[in-house]
Write a protein that holds these residues in place. Sequence first.
Motif, PDB file in Angstrom:
ATOM      1  N   LEU A 155      91.019 -47.574  96.113  1.00 44.97           N
ATOM      2  CA  LEU A 155      89.815 -47.029  97.166  1.00 44.97           C
ATOM      3  C   LEU A 155      89.118 -46.427  96.275  1.00 44.97           C
ATOM      4  O   LEU A 155      89.092 -45.595  95.116  1.00 44.97           O
ATOM      5  CB  LEU A 155      90.735 -45.694  97.717  1.00 44.97           C
ATOM      6  CG  LEU A 155      89.808 -45.031  98.486  1.00 44.97           C
ATOM      7  CD1 LEU A 155      89.612 -45.919  99.955  1.00 44.97           C
ATOM      8  CD2 LEU A 155      90.603 -43.801  99.025  1.00 44.97           C
ATOM      9  N   THR A 156      87.629 -46.581  96.651  1.00 44.16           N
ATOM     10  CA  THR A 156      86.661 -45.974  95.963  1.00 44.16           C
ATOM     11  C   THR A 156      86.073 -44.498  96.611  1.00 44.16           C
ATOM     12  O   THR A 156      86.462 -44.442  97.820  1.00 44.16           O
ATOM     13  CB  THR A 156      85.156 -47.100  95.879  1.00 44.16           C
ATOM     14  OG1 THR A 156      84.624 -46.973  97.439  1.00 44.16           O
ATOM     15  CG2 THR A 156      85.688 -48.437  95.594  1.00 44.16           C
ATOM     16  N   LYS A 157      85.431 -43.862  96.033  1.00 46.20           N
ATOM     17  CA  LYS A 157      85.214 -42.513  96.317  1.00 46.20           C
ATOM     18  C   LYS A 157      86.077 -41.733  96.812  1.00 46.20           C
ATOM     19  O   LYS A 157      87.087 -41.493  95.931  1.00 46.20           O
ATOM     20  CB  LYS A 157      84.088 -42.618  97.434  1.00 46.20           C
ATOM     21  CG  LYS A 157      82.375 -43.337  96.990  1.00 46.20           C
ATOM     22  CD  LYS A 157      81.566 -42.920  98.161  1.00 46.20           C
ATOM     23  CE  LYS A 157      80.242 -43.630  97.790  1.00 46.20           C
ATOM     24  NZ  LYS A 157      80.043 -45.178  98.372  1.00 46.20           N
ATOM     25  N   ALA A 158      86.154 -41.357  98.212  1.00 42.47           N
ATOM     26  CA  ALA A 158      87.313 -40.711  98.512  1.00 42.47           C
ATOM     27  C   ALA A 158      87.543 -40.884 100.240  1.00 42.47           C
ATOM     28  O   ALA A 158      86.681 -41.385 100.841  1.00 42.47           O
ATOM     29  CB  ALA A 158      87.006 -39.248  98.600  1.00 42.47           C
ATOM     30  N   ALA A 159      88.863 -40.448 100.615  1.00 41.68           N
ATOM     31  CA  ALA A 159      89.052 -40.639 101.883  1.00 41.68           C
ATOM     32  C   ALA A 159      88.323 -39.780 102.924  1.00 41.68           C
ATOM     33  O   ALA A 159      87.921 -38.706 102.587  1.00 41.68           O
ATOM     34  CB  ALA A 159      90.488 -40.451 102.004  1.00 41.68           C
ATOM     35  N   LEU A 264      85.655 -47.713 100.175  1.00 40.70           N
ATOM     36  CA  LEU A 264      85.972 -49.095 100.131  1.00 40.70           C
ATOM     37  C   LEU A 264      87.286 -49.214  99.655  1.00 40.70           C
ATOM     38  O   LEU A 264      87.481 -48.963  98.811  1.00 40.70           O
ATOM     39  CB  LEU A 264      84.731 -49.861  99.300  1.00 40.70           C
ATOM     40  CG  LEU A 264      85.091 -51.285  99.379  1.00 40.70           C
ATOM     41  CD1 LEU A 264      84.694 -51.923 100.697  1.00 40.70           C
ATOM     42  CD2 LEU A 264      83.924 -52.222  98.528  1.00 40.70           C
ATOM     43  N   LEU A 265      88.130 -50.072 100.472  1.00 43.76           N
ATOM     44  CA  LEU A 265      89.454 -50.599 100.029  1.00 43.76           C
ATOM     45  C   LEU A 265      89.347 -51.849  99.514  1.00 43.76           C
ATOM     46  O   LEU A 265      88.487 -52.585 100.128  1.00 43.76           O
ATOM     47  CB  LEU A 265      90.426 -50.780 101.151  1.00 43.76           C
ATOM     48  CG  LEU A 265      90.847 -49.116 101.780  1.00 43.76           C
ATOM     49  CD1 LEU A 265      91.343 -49.214 103.226  1.00 43.76           C
ATOM     50  CD2 LEU A 265      92.048 -48.679 100.791  1.00 43.76           C
ATOM     51  N   GLY A 266      90.157 -52.196  98.407  1.00 35.22           N
ATOM     52  CA  GLY A 266      90.323 -53.442  97.927  1.00 35.22           C
ATOM     53  C   GLY A 266      91.515 -53.704  97.202  1.00 35.22           C
ATOM     54  O   GLY A 266      92.293 -52.977  96.831  1.00 35.22           O
ATOM     55  N   THR A 267      92.014 -55.017  97.203  1.00 38.86           N
ATOM     56  CA  THR A 267      93.043 -55.442  96.255  1.00 38.86           C
ATOM     57  C   THR A 267      92.541 -56.234  95.280  1.00 38.86           C
ATOM     58  O   THR A 267      91.795 -57.153  95.672  1.00 38.86           O
ATOM     59  CB  THR A 267      94.309 -56.007  97.354  1.00 38.86           C
ATOM     60  OG1 THR A 267      93.664 -57.343  97.950  1.00 38.86           O
ATOM     61  CG2 THR A 267      94.688 -54.932  98.447  1.00 38.86           C
TER      62      THR A 267
END
Length: 341
Positions: A155-159, A264-267
């Motif tokens: 996860l980038t930055k924050a929720a 941004l979510l990524g795997t």
Amino acid sequence: MPGKVSPDDLLTHVFGRTGETDETVIQGPAEGEDAAAIDWPGGTLVVSSDPISLAASQVGTLGVHIACNDVAASGADPRWLTVVLLLPADADSAALEAITTDLDTAAREVGASIVGGHSEYVDALERPLLSLTAMGATDSFVPTGGAEPGDRVILTKAAGLEGTAILAADFGDDLDVPEEIRDRALSFFEEISVASDARILREHATAMHDPTEGGVTAGLLEVGRASDVRLEIDREAIPIRSETRVLCAAAGVDPLTIFGSGALLGTVPADDCEACLEAFADAGLEAAEIGVVREGPAGLDIDGESVEGPITDGLYPLWSAADEDEDEDEDEDVVQGADTD
């Protein structure tokens, strides 16, 4: 309750009704997929549409970034935008000026051109309704549904960045929160774009997804379902800024289920995870490993507990309550102004 159409209703009423079959369509409508991918002479054309209707502040800025984020999260650089802007019938030219100025500024920030659209005034509206279609090109499309068992979740930055800014802008006057925290939260509007995040993450990612409505929780669930895998997430590993914690506590909402644009979510494959996080650090951008992808029933576990959908965004009840209060105030004004002779 407002919100996205459920996955079951999409499957029943939407995904099977998409017109003619076209062999140039690489990615069409599917659960969790926010952008289409079309084979064309320049590579792959990525197209995404998104509305924004409830946020009262900076709708032009939010509209551009939310639409462009889905293109960026698919591995493309946003290049073209079309805009549909519907205004309440009693809106004045100042409202039009403010929104179009924000649209222009935000489009320049992401390097996109506004190439067309439509604008009109509508009697039935109480606040502006904005819908944008963003387009861009790529040589390597990254879907939501590409996660593989063994991948690590980033996860980038924050929720909850977008939701935090909206809480400060739309509800801040009613929340017992220090003004300096509200001011810092408002600055999160400047971080809604994930274009820079995506340029780094796409070099490693098997899947990427932009968490919007329903926040990080909804975004993670959509990745799991779209990829037919199970995401195991450590809640404590999810970055949450102090401003988000304070505003969410005051409003009684979960930071993980409020609008999440800006993250941004990524795997990524396990072997690439360290290099990916180092690339973010070198660029001065925040990113964290928050979980792992497993085989198993498609879905999401957070701290070992299964998360079932659909996820209702925590801000919707706040908007509904605000609208009810406004209606009650109008009714009271009518009663007080009535002729009782």
